[in-house]
Each structure stands twice: as structure tokens, then as C-alpha cells.
Design a protein around this motif. Structure first.
Motif, PDB file in Angstrom:
ATOM      1  N   SER A 184       0.851  -1.188   0.000  1.00  0.00           N
ATOM      2  CA  SER A 184       0.000   0.000   0.000  1.00  0.00           C
ATOM      3  C   SER A 184       0.888   1.240   0.000  1.00  0.00           C
ATOM      4  O   SER A 184       2.071   1.164  -0.307  1.00  0.00           O
ATOM      5  CB  SER A 184      -0.930  -0.038   1.224  1.00  0.00           C
ATOM      6  OG  SER A 184      -1.893   1.000   1.147  1.00  0.00           O
ATOM      7  N   ASP A 185       0.276   2.397   0.346  1.00  0.00           N
ATOM      8  CA  ASP A 185       1.079   3.598   0.537  1.00  0.00           C
ATOM      9  C   ASP A 185       1.292   3.781   2.038  1.00  0.00           C
ATOM     10  O   ASP A 185       1.167   2.824   2.808  1.00  0.00           O
ATOM     11  CB  ASP A 185       0.401   4.806  -0.123  1.00  0.00           C
ATOM     12  CG  ASP A 185      -0.956   5.124   0.489  1.00  0.00           C
ATOM     13  OD1 ASP A 185      -1.353   4.463   1.470  1.00  0.00           O
ATOM     14  OD2 ASP A 185      -1.640   6.038  -0.008  1.00  0.00           O
ATOM     15  N   TRP A 186       1.556   4.965   2.489  1.00  0.00           N
ATOM     16  CA  TRP A 186       1.869   5.171   3.908  1.00  0.00           C
ATOM     17  C   TRP A 186       0.626   5.378   4.764  1.00  0.00           C
ATOM     18  O   TRP A 186       0.735   5.511   5.979  1.00  0.00           O
ATOM     19  CB  TRP A 186       2.833   6.354   4.059  1.00  0.00           C
ATOM     20  CG  TRP A 186       2.264   7.678   3.622  1.00  0.00           C
ATOM     21  CD1 TRP A 186       2.022   8.079   2.347  1.00  0.00           C
ATOM     22  CD2 TRP A 186       1.855   8.762   4.450  1.00  0.00           C
ATOM     23  NE1 TRP A 186       1.489   9.340   2.318  1.00  0.00           N
ATOM     24  CE2 TRP A 186       1.384   9.796   3.599  1.00  0.00           C
ATOM     25  CE3 TRP A 186       1.857   8.986   5.836  1.00  0.00           C
ATOM     26  CZ2 TRP A 186       0.899  11.008   4.084  1.00  0.00           C
ATOM     27  CZ3 TRP A 186       1.375  10.204   6.311  1.00  0.00           C
ATOM     28  CH2 TRP A 186       0.905  11.196   5.444  1.00  0.00           C
ATOM     29  N   VAL A 187      -0.565   5.362   4.158  1.00  0.00           N
ATOM     30  CA  VAL A 187      -1.801   5.627   4.910  1.00  0.00           C
ATOM     31  C   VAL A 187      -2.851   4.525   4.750  1.00  0.00           C
ATOM     32  O   VAL A 187      -3.506   4.146   5.737  1.00  0.00           O
ATOM     33  CB  VAL A 187      -2.423   6.977   4.461  1.00  0.00           C
ATOM     34  CG1 VAL A 187      -3.766   7.203   5.149  1.00  0.00           C
ATOM     35  CG2 VAL A 187      -1.488   8.139   4.760  1.00  0.00           C
ATOM     36  N   CYS A 188      -3.042   4.021   3.550  1.00  0.00           N
ATOM     37  CA  CYS A 188      -4.224   3.202   3.217  1.00  0.00           C
ATOM     38  C   CYS A 188      -4.065   1.732   3.589  1.00  0.00           C
ATOM     39  O   CYS A 188      -3.913   0.861   2.724  1.00  0.00           O
ATOM     40  CB  CYS A 188      -4.542   3.335   1.735  1.00  0.00           C
ATOM     41  SG  CYS A 188      -5.131   4.978   1.279  1.00  0.00           S
TER      42      CYS A 188
END
Length: 319
Positions: free
Chosen positions: A234-238
Motif C-alpha cells: 500500500s502507501d503510507w496511509v491506506c
């Protein structure tokens, strides 16, 4: 494909986010979203799946089938009808994960009475809590699919007076002091935003028991949910609030081979330290009209082969 036929195959699609609305942009104002055209892409996916040989056994819809825009325009029921009608042209079960956008449109209590409640598709019993949408089923001998409920812990879709809402809000506020609970700025654990969610302890305990059964019966397990549970996919949030807890359950067993998720519209992939494939599927909603974003997975005794369409890449996942 392969000389030997697959044991079974299934379709995968994520983040359709249909709305009868003009194109718009994501919350950052940078990424184009093709609200109205997403339904056309879904219909094209259904047409392609219907022509598959051998035929599909089922489809996994990884969540966010309709967009939150529908709630503001009073079109939630109509939008969902259209998405379900498109998927309903397939003669096989469709298993649905619930994402944040379903919960912007409907309460959990309402979703249970819609076509997005797929627990009835020949599924085995889920966790003790009656409103948790986790369940599992066996599509073929020695294989099992587990559907997780990534918004079991969440304020979305719950009555503010309920115990689970209050528990979720306390956790979110403890981890996220920002005025806007969807803002990850400055957070040590940036996944603690309101558009993500988590897994209750009861669901994790149930998940552990399912995997224990699969270990004992030498099954291979495919897990699906809306939220990724590995940051590297994922990315750094999701990804899920308590993704480490879900990973700990999986890593305590031998049976899981793959975790399929949506939520991050760019998609992602990683092979984790225990040899488990984490595949985050690209979202239809940010896919231009001339392309698409779906796939068919062919399952063999020692691997899964993803044949992607449009933005979804082909991939061989050995286990």
C-alpha cells in the motif's frame, strides 16, 4: 496458460465507486475519478468473465462498489441497484467486501439487507458478533477463501450511541489528535484515519480458529478484505488500523498463501517475510475509459496466476 487445467478460477475487481455524476477528482484534487464511466468498465469486465473458459467459480468484489457522492445526491439505492445488476449477469456467486464508501452510503444495519451481504453464498459461519461480515467458504478441495471485515472496528456506518462506535472513536482519537480525523498529518501511525478501519478481537480470534482448521486439514487459504494489511502493498496511509494483529494471526499458521485487497487505487504488491503474497488491486474508479482494471485468477496446486486487464498487471504467485 498451463498444460493442466486450473483447479478453479475466479474474478477480482476493486473500487468501482460508481455514481451517476460527471468526472471529478480525489480529495487531494489531483487524481481524476471517472464516476459515471466506472459502470461501463464493470460491464466490460462482466462480459469478459462470462466468456472465460473454464468458467469462473466466483468473483471477489474487494469493496467500494459505489461512491460516497451518491449519499449526498440521494442516489445510493439506485447506484447500488445498477452495480448489482451488472454483476448479476454472471451465473456465479459474487463475494463482497465492505469498504468505506459502502458505509458512507448505508448503515451496517441496512447493508445486511442489500445484495452486498454475501454471507449467504454457501458460506460457513462468521464470528460471534452478528453484524461482523467476516465468513469463509471452500471453492474446491484443500482450498478455502476467507472474507474479512476491515470496518468491524470503525465509526462508519454505526450508530453514535453504540458501544462499538464509542470504542472505535476512542481508539481513533487516541491515535489521531487532528481536528479532521481523515487527516494523517503528523501521525506516528498514519493509518489511524477515519476512512480506514480495523478488526475486532472477536474477529481476529475467529480468524485464528479458521486458519487452525485449515492447517489441520492441509488447506491453502486465500484471504480477502477491502483494506490492505501490509504497508509494503500500500502507501503510507491506506491500510488497516491494527494490520499487525491480522498479520500476527496469519503468520502463526502455514495455510495462507495470498491476501487480496483494494482501497489504494494505484494498487500494490509485496511478498512478505513468511512468503505470503499481498496483492492490492488497482481501482476501476481512477481508470480512464479506454482502459480497465480487473483480473482473473487461475488457481493450481502450487501457484496462482493472475491475468490482468488494463491497469492490472499479470502476475504468477507461487506457494
Amino acid at each position: 496458460m498451463e498444460a493442466a487445467p486450473p483447479l478453479f478460477c475466479f474474478g477480482v475487481v476493486a473500487d468501482i465507486q460508481y455514481a451517476d455524476a460527471e468526472d471529478g477528482y480525489d480529495f487531494g484534487g489531483r487524481r481524476r475519478r471517472y464516476y459515471r464511466h466506472s459502470l461501463n468498465l464493470l460491464r466490460a469486465a462482466v462480459e469478459a468473465w462470462a466468456a472465460e473458459k473454464p468458467p469462473l467459480a466466483f468473483v471477489l468484489q474487494l469493496g467500494d462498489s459505489i461512491d460516497g457522492l451518491n449519499a449526498r445526491s440521494g442516489q445510493s439505492e439506485r447506484a447500488l441497484e445498477q452495480v448489482l445488476a451488472a454483476l448479476g449477469r454472471l451465473p456465479v456467486p459474487v463475494h463482497h467486501a465492505w469498504g468505506n464508501h459502502e458505509l458512507y452510503n448505508f448503515s451496517r444495519a441496512r447493508l445486511v439487507h442489500t445484495g452486498l451481504n454475501s454471507r449467504s453464498c454457501g458460506a460457513a459461519a462468521g464470528p460471534p458478533a452478528s453484524d461482523c461480515q467476516a465468513y469463509h467458504f471452500s471453492p474446491a478441495a484443500r482450498f478455502r477463501v476467507v472474507v474479512l471485515d476491515g470496518y468491524d472496528l470503525s465509526t462508519l456506518g454505526r450508530e453514535p450511541g453504540s458501544a462499538r462506535y464509542q470504542e472505535s472513536l476512542r481508539l481513533l482519537r487516541k491515535k489521531n489528535p487532528n481536528d479532521d480525523l481523515n487527516d494523517p498529518t503528523g501521525l506516528k501511525e498514519p493509518q489511524f484515519v477515519q476512512f480506514n478501519g480495523g478488526f475486532s478481537q472477536a474477529q481476529l480470534d475467529w480468524f485464528n480458529e479458521v486458519l487452525k482448521f485449515s492447517d489441520e486439514n492441509q488447506e491453502k487459504v486465500i484471504v480477502m478484505g477491502h483494506l490492505p494489511i501490509h504497508p509494503d502493498a500500500s502507501d503510507w496511509v491506506c491500510f488497516a488500523w491494527n494490520y499487525k494483529d491480522a498479520l500476527s494471526v496469519i503468520h502463526a499458521h502455514q495455510c495462507v498463501v495470498c491476501f487480496l485487497a483494494g482501497h489504494l487505487h494505484d494498487g500494490g504488491y509485496c511478498l512478505d517475510s513468511h512468503g505470503i503474497h499481498h496483492l492490492t488491486l488497482e481501482g476501476i474508479i481512477e481508470t480512464p475509459p479506454e482502459s480497465n482494471a480487473f483480473g482473473t485468477v487461475y488457481v493450481y496446486k502450487d501457484k496462482m496466476i493472475l491475468k490482468g486487464r488494463g491497469r492490472v498487471s499479470d502476475r504468477v504467485m507461487h506457494f
